[in-house]
Design a protein around this motif. Structure first.
Motif: not given
Length: 108
Positions: A14-19, A89-108
């Motif tokens: 929702d909001g700017g994060t979703g956009t 689990h999501e990281v292991k399943d997708f095996n990303p080269d780059v992770i972009l975390a948005i918002d303080n909650h996700c960065n913590i």
């Protein structure tokens, strides 16, 4: 050609994060972009309806669960552990080269 896997980690869409996250998804949806995107969100959006097909979006919770104010309690610690294990689990399943975390909650 190697395609880059980009994992976007958000509280909700929702909001700017979703956009922001959905615009990144839109920009890279073309075959020649060389980027695969997966969005992992802690909550399903409350106000935004996602009509896009072929979106790689995964949700932990189907309702609002992230607190507006944080307290140190057993419940908040268990929720954090649940979120961490799901994200791992999501990281292991997708095996990303780059992770972009948005918002303080996700960065913590």
């Amino acid at each position: 050609m190697h395609r880059t896997n980009l994992l976007i980690f958000v509280k909700h869409l929702d909001g700017g994060t979703g956009t922001f996250a959905l615009q990144l998804l839109k920009l890279t949806s073309q075959e020649n972009s060389g980027i695969n995107i997966r969005i992992v969100a802690l909550e399903k959006p409350k106000y935004r309806i996602i009509k896009r097909k072929n979106c790689d979006i995964h949700y932990l919770n189907l309702e609002q669960s992230i607190p507006y104010f944080y307290t140190l309690s057993l419940k908040s610690l268990l929720n954090s552990l649940k979120e961490f294990m799901w994200f791992k689990h999501e990281v292991k399943d997708f095996n990303p080269d780059v992770i972009l975390a948005i918002d303080n909650h996700c960065n913590i």
